[in-house]
Every structure is written in structure tokens, then in C-alpha cells.
Design a protein around this motif. Sequence first.
Motif, PDB file in Angstrom:
ATOM      1  N   MET A 150       0.840  -1.200   0.000  1.00 34.59           N
ATOM      2  CA  MET A 150       0.000   0.000   0.000  1.00 34.59           C
ATOM      3  C   MET A 150       0.870   1.243   0.000  1.00 34.59           C
ATOM      4  N   THR A 151       0.446   2.184  -0.761  1.00 31.47           N
ATOM      5  CA  THR A 151       1.231   3.416  -0.846  1.00 31.47           C
ATOM      6  C   THR A 151       0.686   4.460   0.104  1.00 31.47           C
ATOM      7  N   ARG A 152       1.530   5.393   0.360  1.00 31.76           N
ATOM      8  CA  ARG A 152       1.186   6.428   1.316  1.00 31.76           C
ATOM      9  C   ARG A 152       1.148   7.738   0.552  1.00 31.76           C
ATOM     10  N   ASP A 153       0.244   8.608   0.958  1.00 32.29           N
ATOM     11  CA  ASP A 153       0.160   9.917   0.306  1.00 32.29           C
ATOM     12  C   ASP A 153       1.472  10.665   0.459  1.00 32.29           C
ATOM     13  N   ARG A 154       1.767  11.437  -0.540  1.00 34.54           N
ATOM     14  CA  ARG A 154       2.943  12.296  -0.474  1.00 34.54           C
ATOM     15  C   ARG A 154       2.751  13.327   0.629  1.00 34.54           C
ATOM     16  N   ARG A 155       3.787  13.514   1.422  1.00 33.83           N
ATOM     17  CA  ARG A 155       3.715  14.535   2.473  1.00 33.83           C
ATOM     18  C   ARG A 155       4.690  15.657   2.190  1.00 33.83           C
ATOM     19  N   PHE A 156       4.563  16.683   2.999  1.00 30.25           N
ATOM     20  CA  PHE A 156       5.320  17.900   2.737  1.00 30.25           C
ATOM     21  C   PHE A 156       6.012  18.385   4.002  1.00 30.25           C
ATOM     22  N   TRP A 157       7.184  18.952   3.803  1.00 29.82           N
ATOM     23  CA  TRP A 157       8.040  19.346   4.919  1.00 29.82           C
ATOM     24  C   TRP A 157       8.713  20.667   4.614  1.00 29.82           C
ATOM     25  N   LEU A 158       9.191  21.291   5.660  1.00 31.56           N
ATOM     26  CA  LEU A 158      10.023  22.482   5.499  1.00 31.56           C
ATOM     27  C   LEU A 158      11.344  22.214   6.214  1.00 31.56           C
ATOM     28  N   PHE A 159      12.440  22.355   5.478  1.00 30.01           N
ATOM     29  CA  PHE A 159      13.780  22.181   6.038  1.00 30.01           C
ATOM     30  C   PHE A 159      14.435  23.552   6.091  1.00 30.01           C
ATOM     31  N   LYS A 160      15.011  23.851   7.247  1.00 30.65           N
ATOM     32  CA  LYS A 160      15.701  25.129   7.386  1.00 30.65           C
ATOM     33  C   LYS A 160      17.202  24.949   7.249  1.00 30.65           C
ATOM     34  N   SER A 161      17.825  25.945   6.659  1.00 27.31           N
ATOM     35  CA  SER A 161      19.277  25.929   6.562  1.00 27.31           C
ATOM     36  C   SER A 161      19.787  27.358   6.541  1.00 27.31           C
ATOM     37  N   GLU A 162      20.906  27.552   7.204  1.00 29.73           N
ATOM     38  CA  GLU A 162      21.557  28.853   7.083  1.00 29.73           C
ATOM     39  C   GLU A 162      22.345  28.841   5.779  1.00 29.73           C
ATOM     40  N   PRO A 163      22.027  29.747   4.870  1.00 29.22           N
ATOM     41  CA  PRO A 163      22.685  29.703   3.559  1.00 29.22           C
ATOM     42  C   PRO A 163      24.199  29.843   3.641  1.00 29.22           C
ATOM     43  N   SER A 164      24.702  30.487   4.689  1.00 27.17           N
ATOM     44  CA  SER A 164      26.158  30.593   4.817  1.00 27.17           C
ATOM     45  C   SER A 164      26.772  29.228   5.124  1.00 27.17           C
ATOM     46  N   CYS A 165      25.925  28.342   5.606  1.00 24.68           N
ATOM     47  CA  CYS A 165      26.378  26.978   5.913  1.00 24.68           C
ATOM     48  C   CYS A 165      26.080  26.039   4.754  1.00 24.68           C
ATOM     49  N   PHE A 166      24.814  26.025   4.341  1.00 22.21           N
ATOM     50  CA  PHE A 166      24.434  25.213   3.183  1.00 22.21           C
ATOM     51  C   PHE A 166      23.205  25.848   2.549  1.00 22.21           C
ATOM     52  N   SER A 167      23.366  26.332   1.331  1.00 17.60           N
ATOM     53  CA  SER A 167      22.288  27.069   0.666  1.00 17.60           C
ATOM     54  C   SER A 167      21.594  26.200  -0.380  1.00 17.60           C
ATOM     55  N   PHE A 168      20.481  26.714  -0.875  1.00 18.36           N
ATOM     56  CA  PHE A 168      19.760  26.015  -1.943  1.00 18.36           C
ATOM     57  C   PHE A 168      20.640  25.889  -3.186  1.00 18.36           C
ATOM     58  N   ASP A 169      21.422  26.910  -3.444  1.00 17.39           N
ATOM     59  CA  ASP A 169      22.358  26.829  -4.579  1.00 17.39           C
ATOM     60  C   ASP A 169      23.419  25.764  -4.343  1.00 17.39           C
ATOM     61  N   ASP A 170      23.805  25.584  -3.096  1.00 16.41           N
ATOM     62  CA  ASP A 170      24.753  24.502  -2.796  1.00 16.41           C
ATOM     63  C   ASP A 170      24.138  23.152  -3.150  1.00 16.41           C
ATOM     64  N   LEU A 171      22.847  23.007  -2.850  1.00 22.02           N
ATOM     65  CA  LEU A 171      22.168  21.744  -3.198  1.00 22.02           C
ATOM     66  C   LEU A 171      22.154  21.572  -4.712  1.00 22.02           C
ATOM     67  N   LYS A 172      21.845  22.665  -5.404  1.00 28.75           N
ATOM     68  CA  LYS A 172      21.818  22.610  -6.868  1.00 28.75           C
ATOM     69  C   LYS A 172      23.178  22.211  -7.426  1.00 28.75           C
ATOM     70  N   ALA A 173      24.214  22.654  -6.745  1.00 35.26           N
ATOM     71  CA  ALA A 173      25.576  22.426  -7.235  1.00 35.26           C
ATOM     72  C   ALA A 173      26.132  21.059  -6.848  1.00 35.26           C
ATOM     73  N   CYS A 174      25.373  20.298  -6.035  1.00 36.76           N
ATOM     74  CA  CYS A 174      25.850  18.962  -5.679  1.00 36.76           C
ATOM     75  C   CYS A 174      26.069  18.143  -6.943  1.00 36.76           C
ATOM     76  N   PRO A 175      27.102  17.331  -6.957  1.00 33.10           N
ATOM     77  CA  PRO A 175      27.429  16.569  -8.157  1.00 33.10           C
ATOM     78  C   PRO A 175      26.227  15.825  -8.740  1.00 33.10           C
ATOM     79  N   ASP A 176      25.480  15.153  -7.891  1.00 30.70           N
ATOM     80  CA  ASP A 176      24.313  14.428  -8.401  1.00 30.70           C
ATOM     81  C   ASP A 176      23.017  15.075  -7.909  1.00 30.70           C
ATOM     82  N   SER A 177      23.137  16.309  -7.450  1.00 34.92           N
ATOM     83  CA  SER A 177      21.984  17.070  -6.962  1.00 34.92           C
ATOM     84  C   SER A 177      21.294  16.407  -5.774  1.00 34.92           C
ATOM     85  N   THR A 178      22.009  15.516  -5.095  1.00 39.32           N
ATOM     86  CA  THR A 178      21.437  14.992  -3.854  1.00 39.32           C
ATOM     87  C   THR A 178      22.379  15.309  -2.706  1.00 39.32           C
ATOM     88  N   GLU A 179      21.793  15.374  -1.530  1.00 39.36           N
ATOM     89  CA  GLU A 179      22.587  15.734  -0.360  1.00 39.36           C
ATOM     90  C   GLU A 179      22.068  14.980   0.859  1.00 39.36           C
TER      91      GLU A 179
END
Length: 158
Positions: A1-30
Motif C-alpha cells: 500500500m502506498t502512502r500519500d505524499r507529504r510535505f516538509w520544510l527544512f531550514k538551513s543557514e545559507p552561509s552553511c548550506f544554501s539552496f544553490d549549494d544543493l543545486k551544485a551537488c554533483p548528483d543534486s542529492t545531499e
Amino acid sequence: MTRDRRFWLFKSEPSCFSFDDLKACPDSTEHWDGVRNFQARNLLRDEIKPGDGVLFYHSSIAEPAVVGIAEVVRGGYPDWTALDPGAEHFDHRASSDNPIWFMVDVRYVRPLKTPVTLNEMKMHSELSGMVLLKRSRLSVQPVTRQEWEHILRLGGVH
DNA sequence: GCCAACGTTGGC
DNA sequence: GCCAACGTTGGC
């Protein structure tokens, strides 16, 4: 049985790890590691599953805001950085038998066309129930489908 | 850089 | 198991 997709909010200090840093990950995963709060840990360990949507929020800056969308690609598994004495978030209580702390993997999806600032969120009654506005310190927090859709609309994502 | 909120620790 | 002390987060 599958479960409905859920939603979350993750906080990050961009000086530590920004959304652009995620984009720049080699395989875009972190690895979302280093969370050391039990409430957030429980979400990472038990609730956050592959396919879930993540609002990427930049905190501790002049204009805190949701800046982009990410997606969970791997659910909770032991956060090995707690086991590494050299790591910033080392925890001497953790062991491979009892890892205590957990992490998930996320991948970059897309930026919001316009970031949705904390100030803007406060002005929309539809968002008044957000955990972000009530318990701002929780770094990993649930978002309702309605909140998710509203923020995407405000951010110009359809 | 200040400080309120709040989670964690540890003495009792 | 209470609660004061302490540390951290994060908006301002």
C-alpha cells in the motif's frame, strides 16, 4: 500500500548550506545530516519518505525565506556524522547499535520564481497555522498540503 | 549583537 | 521527576 505524499520544510543557514549549494551537488542529492533535535529526529527517522516534497528555507539572514523546492530521495537512516569524532556534530552517546540521530537524502528540484519571505508568510491567514510561525526553532517541520500549495502559488510555481 | 524562546542537562 | 541553569537558534 502506498502512502500519500507529504510535505516538509527544512531550514538551513545559507552561509552553511544554501539552496544553490544543493543545486551544485554533483548528483543534486545531499545527505541532510547534523540535525540534533529529538522532535526533528523523530520526523527524519519515522515520517519523511522518498517522494515527499521539501520547502527549502533560508534562516538567520536579513530576509528569511522559502527559496526553493527539493524532494526526498531516501528516508531516514543513521546519521553517521554523530559517530565520527572529527565531525562537527559528533555525539559520544551515539553508536552503530544505537545511532540516536538520523538523516535523509534530498535532491534539488527547482527554485521558486520569487522567494516567499517570512514576512509575507505572516501576512497570509492561510499560513497562520504553520509550524514555522508558531515554533520557529524546529529545523525540520511538517507542512500541510494546503500550506505547500499556497506557498508554491505565492512563489510563482504552478 | 541583542535577546526571547525553548530544548537539554544535571543536581537534588 | 522537578526545575534551575545553561546553551542554541534565529528574528530583529
